[in-house]
Scaffold this motif. Structure first.
Motif, PDB file in Angstrom:
ATOM      1  N   GLU A  65     -34.270  10.349 -23.472  1.00 49.00           N
ATOM      2  CA  GLU A  65     -34.484  11.475 -22.565  1.00 49.00           C
ATOM      3  C   GLU A  65     -33.122  11.972 -22.112  1.00 49.00           C
ATOM      4  O   GLU A  65     -32.293  11.196 -21.612  1.00 49.00           O
ATOM      5  N   GLN A  79     -39.438   8.890 -17.329  1.00 44.08           N
ATOM      6  CA  GLN A  79     -40.019   9.755 -18.349  1.00 44.08           C
ATOM      7  C   GLN A  79     -39.854   9.124 -19.734  1.00 44.08           C
ATOM      8  O   GLN A  79     -40.792   9.105 -20.530  1.00 44.08           O
ATOM      9  N   ARG A  82     -42.267   6.250 -20.157  1.00 44.61           N
ATOM     10  CA  ARG A  82     -43.639   6.753 -20.374  1.00 44.61           C
ATOM     11  C   ARG A  82     -43.844   7.161 -21.833  1.00 44.61           C
ATOM     12  O   ARG A  82     -44.827   6.797 -22.465  1.00 44.61           O
ATOM     13  N   TYR A  83     -42.895   7.921 -22.373  1.00 44.78           N
ATOM     14  CA  TYR A  83     -42.985   8.322 -23.780  1.00 44.78           C
ATOM     15  C   TYR A  83     -42.949   7.106 -24.705  1.00 44.78           C
ATOM     16  O   TYR A  83     -43.683   7.035 -25.682  1.00 44.78           O
TER      17      TYR A  83
END
Length: 181
Positions: A65, A79, A82-83
């Motif tokens: 990210e 983030q 999560r991905y």
């Protein structure tokens, strides 16, 4: 610099410096279509990690990210994690182009690193954890790295790729029974 400039001028060179070739880097690859928001089938924008790093065409190993250079390098870690969980990959990175934050799902540790690990290094860490020994990083000798056939441009979805990887891993571990649902 904005986020796009940070990616082009700072992050891309660091990835290439660590041995990531262009065909192993997917940028802003949509992994979900987005939630349907009305009766007409309109959707919110789908989820797109900034980078998905793969060992082979459909063997993702890490997510990166990116944040613009003025932000903290850790700002995108939640983030990225999560991905990574969605894609069933074991390494998540957040960076502003100068510093890189790594979360390793295998060791459950987060740390700041100087450069991205190479594909070979991530493969070694992954195969030691998954199989107890380093497997060859060679597509001819390792079925996990052998690309499978895509028919009529129908690319598997992220959860289908994860399922295929789990099945091949079970065979490599010598499991006699596998449940597919």
């Amino acid at each position: 610099m904005n986020e796009a400039d940070t990616r082009a001028k700072l992050i891309d060179p660091k990835l290439h410096e660590s041995g990531w070739q262009e065909d192993l880097i997917q940028r802003e690859q949509k992994i979900t279509e987005g939630r349907i928001i009305d009766d007409y089938g309109n959707r919110k924008e789908g989820l797109k990690p900034d980078y998905i790093l793969s060992l082979e065409r459909y063997f993702p190993i890490a997510v990166v990210e990116a944040k613009k250079e003025s932000k903290d390098h850790k700002a995108g870690m939640q983030q990225a994690k999560r991905y990574a969980e969605m894609l069933n990959v074991h390494f998540a990175y957040s960076t502003n182009g100068y510093k890189i934050e790594e979360y390793d799902f295998i060791t459950k540790k987060q740390k700041t690193i100087d450069k991205f690990p190479s594909p070979e290094e991530l493969w070694k860490r992954y195969s030691l954890w998954r199989f107890g020994k380093p497997l060859p990083f060679d597509r001819d000798k390792n079925p996990l790295l052998y690309p499978y056939k895509i028919v009529q441009n129908r690319v598997p979805r992220y959860y289908q790729i994860a399922a295929i990887k789990n099945i091949i891993e079970a065979f490599l571990r010598g499991e006699k029974r596998i449940l597919l649902t």
